[in-house]
Scaffold this active site. Structure first.
Site, PDB file in Angstrom:
ATOM      1  N   ASP A 159       0.860  -1.180   0.008  1.00 35.39           N
ATOM      2  CA  ASP A 159       0.144  -0.036   0.041  1.00 35.39           C
ATOM      3  C   ASP A 159       0.775   1.319  -0.033  1.00 35.39           C
ATOM      4  OD1 ASP A 159      -2.437  -1.569  -0.045  1.00 35.39           O
ATOM      5  OD2 ASP A 159      -2.972  -1.013   2.190  1.00 35.39           O
TER       6      ASP A 159
ATOM      7  N   ASP B 197       8.546   3.732   8.270  1.00 34.95           N
ATOM      8  CA  ASP B 197       8.076   3.580   9.549  1.00 34.95           C
ATOM      9  C   ASP B 197       7.554   2.245  10.028  1.00 34.95           C
ATOM     10  OD1 ASP B 197       5.728   3.616   8.463  1.00 34.95           O
ATOM     11  OD2 ASP B 197       4.882   5.176   9.592  1.00 34.95           O
TER      12      ASP B 197
ATOM     13  N   CYS C 239       1.061   4.884  11.981  1.00 36.08           N
ATOM     14  CA  CYS C 239       0.481   5.718  10.510  1.00 36.08           C
ATOM     15  C   CYS C 239      -0.745   6.593  10.776  1.00 36.08           C
ATOM     16  CB  CYS C 239       0.157   4.649   9.612  1.00 36.08           C
ATOM     17  SG  CYS C 239       1.221   3.279   9.144  1.00 36.08           S
TER      18      CYS C 239
END
Length: 377
Positions: free
Chosen positions: A220, A226, A367
């Site tokens: 995605d 991260d 996120c």
């Protein structure tokens, strides 16, 4: 209304602080898309509420929800969490919110603009052909809205970049991945040197460490850093790892380890690397996939059996707290708790159960959060 600042943050004496520096608050959105969050997002909303509640033990939290979700969000969140009405396409505030920068200690403070925000261009992680959903026009306004609410100055930036694709140490070093930032679905007209110049000019860093790739199956985001690697203090990083040589993640972890082992940060230090084993492997179940309503063409389909991009690296650093994912893998969850407790001895580690719900939708705790740093004294 926010003031649009001219030039670059570095020219104005700003830089992006490390995430462990003091915050004034944390920003989050509120999920609702039926084509990404299963069963009308009820499970995802519970996890968002758990994350917001955990963070609020350490610092103020503002959650933004659409008009149609405001009443529901208010009922699920503690009263002390601020709730604002805001439209958005989805709730990934790390990527659609502003990257906050603050004026450096050596910068003459001649105005009240000690905290400002970079408003990067957002193209939904890949644009119209490879992005995660078909319309991100509301997401593109979220950073500006947040800066206007806070009366913080704004640095507009035409380069496509998501906050989850960068980590900084607050001392001049940025770490990122070539898989994401050099992907032609972001900035096809820019070469690596152009991107480095922009990162230096806008984040106030002087050294970029490029990992080749991010976490396996993180399709995605095209390998956001991260999920793969992060700083826990100057000169020290956590790296997603697996001991299973048959796992596609193994090659990526070994590759990243080689880069990190031979790298120095902006101050010339060799890096202390802590390996943090990934959970699983985890896969989307039949029940989970069937709970997503995705009319043709509105969003990237979530398919039965898909390997989930699950990683313990994707955590949030609060003022005195670490909010980290747990996946129901007792051994690996305990390893992550111990590793994070050791890496952050002055923080309380809180593991969020059922973080799997976030990973099903394509992200994790880091996120869905965006820290707003406090001005330097």
């Amino acid at each position: 209304m926010s003031i649009e600042l001219k030039g670059t943050p570095a020219m104005g004496g700003y830089d992006m602080p490390a995430e462990w520096e003091p915050h004034t608050q944390c920003w989050m959105g509120w999920p609702e898309r039926q084509d990404n969050w299963r069963e009308d997002a009820v499970h995802g909303q519970r996890v968002f509420a758990d994350v917001a509640t955990a963070i609020s033990k350490f610092e103020p939290v503002t959650v933004c929800a659409s008009a149609s979700q405001y009443t529901k969000a208010r009922s699920m969140l503690p009263d002390h969490i601020r709730l604002l009405e805001m439209s958005m396409n989805d709730a990934w505030f790390r990527d659609i919110g502003p990257t906050f920068v603050i004026s450096s200690e050596s910068c003459p403070k001649t105005s009240d603009h000690h905290v400002a925000g970079i408003d990067w261009t957002f193209n939904c992680w890949g644009g119209y052909t490879e992005g995660c959903y078909s319309d991100w026009s509301l997401d593109g306004l979220v950073a500006r809205k947040i800066l206007e609410v806070e009366k913080a100055s704004r640095f507009p930036q035409s380069m496509v970049l998501e906050g989850g694709s960068i980590h900084v140490d607050g001392e001049g070093t940025c770490i990122t991945t070539e898989e994401c930032l050099l992907n032609p679905n972001r900035n096809p007209d820019m070469i690596k040197e152009d991107i480095e110049k922009n990162l230096m000019a806008y984040l106030g860093v002087s050294k970029i460490i490029w990992l080749p790739r991010g976490l396996s199956h993180d399709d995605d985001t095209n390998g956001h850093v991260d999920n793969m690697c992060c700083f826990v203090s100057p000169g020290k990083v956590l790296l997603a790892w697996t001991d299973d040589e048959s796992d596609p993640q193994y090659e990526r972890s070994v590759e990243a380890l080689a880069v990190l082992s031979n790298a120095t940060d902006a101050r010339g230090r060799k890096l202390d690397i802590i390996k943090l084993h990934v959970p699983g492997p985890l896969h989307m179940t039949d029940e989970e996939a069937k709970g997503i309503y995705c009319p043709l063409g509105t969003a990237k389909p979530r398919l039965i059996g898909t390997r989930l991009a699950a990683s313990y690296i994707n955590f949030y650093i609060a003022n005195g707290g670490i909010i980290a994912p747990a996946f129901g893998d007792d051994r690996r969850d305990k390893e992550a708790f111990d590793a994070l407790s050791s890496a952050f001895p002055n923080h309380q580690v809180i593991m969020i159960e059922n973080a799997r719900e976030l990973v099903l939708a394509g992200g994790n705790i880091h996120c869905i959060t965006q820290q707003q740093p406090a001005p330097r004294q």
